[in-house]
Design a protein around this motif. Structure first.
Motif, short mmCIF file in Angstrom:
data_model
loop_
_atom_site.label_atom_id
_atom_site.label_comp_id
_atom_site.label_asym_id
_atom_site.label_seq_id
_atom_site.Cartn_x
_atom_site.Cartn_y
_atom_site.Cartn_z
N GLY A 97 0.81 -1.21 0.00
CA GLY A 97 0.00 0.00 0.00
C GLY A 97 0.84 1.26 0.00
N GLY A 98 0.30 2.30 0.57
CA GLY A 98 0.99 3.58 0.64
C GLY A 98 0.92 4.17 2.03
N ARG A 99 1.49 5.34 2.16
CA ARG A 99 1.45 6.04 3.44
C ARG A 99 1.08 7.50 3.18
NH1 ARG A 99 7.04 5.74 6.06
NH2 ARG A 99 7.64 6.37 3.95
N ALA A 100 0.45 8.11 4.14
CA ALA A 100 0.08 9.52 4.01
C ALA A 100 0.43 10.24 5.31
CB ALA A 100 -1.41 9.66 3.72
N ILE A 126 -2.27 3.49 3.84
CA ILE A 126 -3.30 3.42 2.80
C ILE A 126 -3.28 2.01 2.24
CG2 ILE A 126 -4.19 4.46 0.70
CD1 ILE A 126 -3.82 6.40 3.08
N PRO A 127 -4.36 1.26 2.37
CA PRO A 127 -4.35 -0.14 1.90
C PRO A 127 -4.00 -0.25 0.43
CG PRO A 127 -6.32 0.34 3.20
CD PRO A 127 -5.66 1.65 2.93
N GLY A 128 -3.23 -1.26 0.11
CA GLY A 128 -2.88 -1.53 -1.28
C GLY A 128 -3.93 -2.40 -1.94
N GLY A 286 -6.28 -8.80 -12.57
CA GLY A 286 -6.71 -9.77 -11.57
C GLY A 286 -7.08 -9.21 -10.23
N VAL A 287 -7.21 -7.92 -10.09
CA VAL A 287 -7.60 -7.32 -8.81
C VAL A 287 -9.13 -7.35 -8.69
CG1 VAL A 287 -7.54 -5.29 -7.34
CG2 VAL A 287 -5.55 -5.89 -8.75
N ALA A 288 -9.62 -7.90 -7.62
CA ALA A 288 -11.06 -7.99 -7.42
C ALA A 288 -11.65 -6.63 -7.06
CB ALA A 288 -11.39 -8.99 -6.31
N ASP A 289 -12.90 -6.41 -7.47
CA ASP A 289 -13.55 -5.13 -7.18
C ASP A 289 -13.57 -4.82 -5.69
OD1 ASP A 289 -14.19 -4.07 -9.67
OD2 ASP A 289 -15.99 -5.30 -9.87
N ALA A 290 -13.62 -5.84 -4.88
CA ALA A 290 -13.67 -5.61 -3.43
C ALA A 290 -12.44 -4.90 -2.91
CB ALA A 290 -13.84 -6.94 -2.71
N ARG A 291 -11.35 -4.96 -3.67
CA ARG A 291 -10.11 -4.30 -3.23
C ARG A 291 -9.91 -2.94 -3.87
NH1 ARG A 291 -5.23 -8.27 -1.83
NH2 ARG A 291 -4.98 -6.51 -0.41
N LEU A 292 -10.82 -2.55 -4.73
CA LEU A 292 -10.67 -1.27 -5.45
C LEU A 292 -11.43 -0.16 -4.75
CD1 LEU A 292 -10.97 -2.52 -9.13
CD2 LEU A 292 -8.90 -2.08 -7.80
#
Length: 292
Positions: A97-100, A126-128, A286-292
């Motif tokens: 993820g990221g950081r803020a 920030i979740p990846g 391959g990223v599921a919508d639940a993670r977007l």
């Protein structure tokens, strides 16, 4: 994945800890600041989250949020890795993820975070969209060269870099943001707040680290840093509230936005389209919508 690409991914996904955009100063010396009637933006307010350290201002709608920045930069990274695979190299799993960073342009403003961190800003995660892989293989010089070439050729893949304070950004949104910072620092209500705060901290035996700084000196221990930060917030509360300079900033932003709303509406559409395109790129990888 080459270290070069990993470094780029860590930098661009790291949002406020990276792009770094330090929060923008006002216009450089010698550049004029427009005369703006703050009352034109009356009732605009900043949103300050005392738990996460996040600040949302009227112009925040026209920059990527921290989460949106992670999505867009992860999409760019995916396209870079596609290029590397096409060049004949196997790409190791990647993610994270990221950081803020908490906004600290006016020093510490959250009593809860002061009690936890002192004057040090809170860093929120920030979740990846993909799980981070801790081990990376050592890559050949040819592999690293391919990844560098792909990074340069993909660039931003047409996805705009809508981040506050980027060096050389002459966009209307950055002009509004920079003008608002400069106008706030010249505002009589802001100056009165600043003077009352300085008088208060001085009365408590505290010293401002540098002229015009919002940082206070402490004894160096964590306990003393927390003590000083809590006194800092006490003095801001006694001077009109720690959110006051942010609300003044918000009003100067809102006052300028009225004359540029058509441009800003177009920018909002551009941002929305970029985020949706980034999501589709990630779905295609391959990223599921639940993670977007």
């Amino acid at each position: 994945m080459a270290l070069a690409v990993l470094a780029i991914l860590a930098t661009i996904v790291g949002t406020a800890c990276s792009s770094a955009p330090d929060r923008p100063d006002g216009p450089a010396p010698g550049l004029s600041v427009p005369a703006i009637d703050r009352s034109a933006g009356a009732n605009a307010r900043a949103s300050l989250n005392e738990i996460t350290g996040e600040v949302v201002l009227p112009m925040s709608a026209y920059w990527y949020s921290d989460r949106e920045n992670v999505l867009v930069n992860s999409a760019v990274a995916s396209l870079i890795f596609d290029c590397v695979k096409k060049a004949g190299f196997e790409v190791a799993p990647w993610g994270g993820g990221g950081r803020a960073l908490q906004d600290g342009r006016y020093g510490q403003w959250s009593r809860k975070l002061a009690a936890k961190n002192g004057a040090m800003p809170e860093i929120r995660k920030i979740p990846g969209v993909m799980d981070e892989q801790p081990e990376r293989p050592v890559l050949s010089a040819e592999h690293q060269a391919a990844e560098t070439k792909c990074t340069n050729s993909v660039g931003r893949a047409g996805l705009p870099e809508l981040l506050e304070g980027l060096l050389g950004d002459t966009s209307i949104q950055n002009q509004i943001t920079r003008n608002a910072v400069a106008l706030t620092e010249r505002d009589s209500e802001y100056l009165a707040f600043r003077q009352a705060w300085e008088d208060c901290v001085s009365g408590k035996g505290l010293k401002v680290a540098e002229p015009d700084s919002w940082n206070l000196t402490s004894g160096g221990s964590k306990e003393d840093e927390i003590r000083v930060a809590l006194l800092d917030v006490d003095c801001k509360d006694a001077s009109g509230g720690a959110r006051k300079p942010y609300d003044i900033l918000a009003e100067y932003q809102a006052a300028q936005m009225k004359d540029h709303q058509a441009e800003l509406n177009s920018l909002a559409e551009e941002k929305s389209a970029a985020v949706e395109r980034a999501k589709q790129i990630l779905r295609d990888h391959g990223v599921a919508d639940a993670r977007l």
